[in-house]
Design a protein around this motif. Structure first.
Motif, PDB file in Angstrom:
ATOM      1  N   GLN A  18       0.803  -1.228   0.000  1.00  0.00           N
ATOM      2  CA  GLN A  18       0.000   0.000   0.000  1.00  0.00           C
ATOM      3  C   GLN A  18       0.840   1.285   0.000  1.00  0.00           C
ATOM      4  O   GLN A  18       0.522   2.212  -0.754  1.00  0.00           O
ATOM      5  N   TYR A  22       0.376   4.225  -2.897  1.00  0.00           N
ATOM      6  CA  TYR A  22       0.008   5.592  -2.544  1.00  0.00           C
ATOM      7  C   TYR A  22       1.099   6.590  -2.962  1.00  0.00           C
ATOM      8  O   TYR A  22       0.808   7.638  -3.517  1.00  0.00           O
ATOM      9  N   ARG A  23       2.346   6.244  -2.696  1.00  0.00           N
ATOM     10  CA  ARG A  23       3.455   7.140  -3.041  1.00  0.00           C
ATOM     11  C   ARG A  23       3.521   7.387  -4.552  1.00  0.00           C
ATOM     12  O   ARG A  23       3.775   8.500  -5.004  1.00  0.00           O
ATOM     13  N   GLY A  26      -1.316   8.183  -5.381  1.00  0.00           N
ATOM     14  CA  GLY A  26      -2.112   9.089  -4.564  1.00  0.00           C
ATOM     15  C   GLY A  26      -1.436  10.407  -4.254  1.00  0.00           C
ATOM     16  O   GLY A  26      -2.004  11.482  -4.483  1.00  0.00           O
ATOM     17  N   ALA A  27      -0.219  10.349  -3.739  1.00  0.00           N
ATOM     18  CA  ALA A  27       0.475  11.571  -3.311  1.00  0.00           C
ATOM     19  C   ALA A  27       0.706  12.559  -4.452  1.00  0.00           C
ATOM     20  O   ALA A  27       0.372  13.742  -4.309  1.00  0.00           O
ATOM     21  N   THR A  54      -6.937  -2.095  -2.651  1.00  0.00           N
ATOM     22  CA  THR A  54      -6.064  -0.989  -3.036  1.00  0.00           C
ATOM     23  C   THR A  54      -6.685   0.351  -2.682  1.00  0.00           C
ATOM     24  O   THR A  54      -6.014   1.240  -2.147  1.00  0.00           O
ATOM     25  N   ARG A  65      -3.603   0.462   5.174  1.00  0.00           N
ATOM     26  CA  ARG A  65      -4.564   1.506   4.755  1.00  0.00           C
ATOM     27  C   ARG A  65      -4.432   1.721   3.252  1.00  0.00           C
ATOM     28  O   ARG A  65      -3.337   1.736   2.703  1.00  0.00           O
ATOM     29  N   GLY A  66      -5.560   1.915   2.598  1.00  0.00           N
ATOM     30  CA  GLY A  66      -5.564   2.102   1.157  1.00  0.00           C
ATOM     31  C   GLY A  66      -5.437   3.561   0.752  1.00  0.00           C
ATOM     32  O   GLY A  66      -5.139   4.443   1.567  1.00  0.00           O
ATOM     33  N   ILE A  67      -5.694   3.813  -0.515  1.00  0.00           N
ATOM     34  CA  ILE A  67      -5.542   5.154  -1.063  1.00  0.00           C
ATOM     35  C   ILE A  67      -6.500   6.143  -0.407  1.00  0.00           C
ATOM     36  O   ILE A  67      -6.105   7.261  -0.074  1.00  0.00           O
ATOM     37  N   ARG A  70      -5.421   7.108   3.301  1.00  0.00           N
ATOM     38  CA  ARG A  70      -4.152   7.847   3.251  1.00  0.00           C
ATOM     39  C   ARG A  70      -4.366   9.254   2.690  1.00  0.00           C
ATOM     40  O   ARG A  70      -3.780  10.223   3.170  1.00  0.00           O
ATOM     41  N   THR A  71      -5.209   9.352   1.673  1.00  0.00           N
ATOM     42  CA  THR A  71      -5.493  10.649   1.065  1.00  0.00           C
ATOM     43  C   THR A  71      -6.233  11.553   2.041  1.00  0.00           C
ATOM     44  O   THR A  71      -5.899  12.735   2.180  1.00  0.00           O
ATOM     45  N   TYR A  74      -3.881  12.922   4.623  1.00  0.00           N
ATOM     46  CA  TYR A  74      -3.028  13.972   4.073  1.00  0.00           C
ATOM     47  C   TYR A  74      -3.793  15.290   3.909  1.00  0.00           C
ATOM     48  O   TYR A  74      -3.293  16.354   4.250  1.00  0.00           O
TER      49      TYR A  74
END
Length: 158
Positions: A18, A22-23, A26-27, A54, A65-67, A70-71, A74
């Motif tokens: 994950q 994300y890196r 998502g980020a 995912t 934790r998925g996208i 995490r999003t 952030y």
């Protein structure tokens, strides 16, 4: 409607984790969104291929934790509790080529296929809009996560 071209950026195998997803996806997309860009993360694949995991992640380990979680973390960290900023969330599922609003209040009492279908519209200036997709206010990371997690268990074929 004119032909549109879309880019294909990444594929991941069974060894993917994950934080890497994300890196990579998502980020960078989130940073562009903070500068006014629109973006979409589209998880596509056959049943059982890991799309839901995912996007939403696993419930048993924080590292899984998925996208979405995490999003949301952030976004709320970056905003730092700014009282002049509003965060609204939407949750769209595409199933059998139809879109459905998973945050629709009638989702609690109706089957997925009985919800109003979300449709994609383009206005005269070329901007895209989604009809029948709600955008619900989330005042905190916890509220946003709770709204999205209420429907995570329902992200399965009807």
């Amino acid at each position: 409607m004119p032909l549109r071209e879309f880019n294909f950026d990444y594929t991941y195998d069974d060894d993917s984790v994950q934080p890497t997803v994300y890196r990579n996806l998502g980020a960078p997309l989130l940073e562009k969104a903070f500068h006014g860009w629109n973006g979409t993360i589209f998880a596509y694949g056959q049943t059982g291929s890991g799309k839901t995991f995912t996007i939403t992640g696993g419930a048993e380990r924080y590292a899984d934790r998925g996208i979405i979680p995490r999003t949301l973390s952030y976004i709320f960290a970056k905003l730092g509790g700014d009282p002049n900023t509003e965060v609204r969330i939407s949750y769209l599922e595409i199933y059998n080529e139809s879109g459905y609003d998973l945050l629709d209040p009638s989702h609690e009492t109706k089957a997925l296929e009985d919800l109003p279908k979300v449709s994609l519209l383009e206005d005269d200036e070329g901007r895209m809009h989604l009809r029948n997709l709600s955008a619900q206010l989330a005042r905190s990371e916890e509220e946003a996560l709770n709204r999205s997690e209420e429907h995570t268990s329902e992200l399965q074929s009807p």
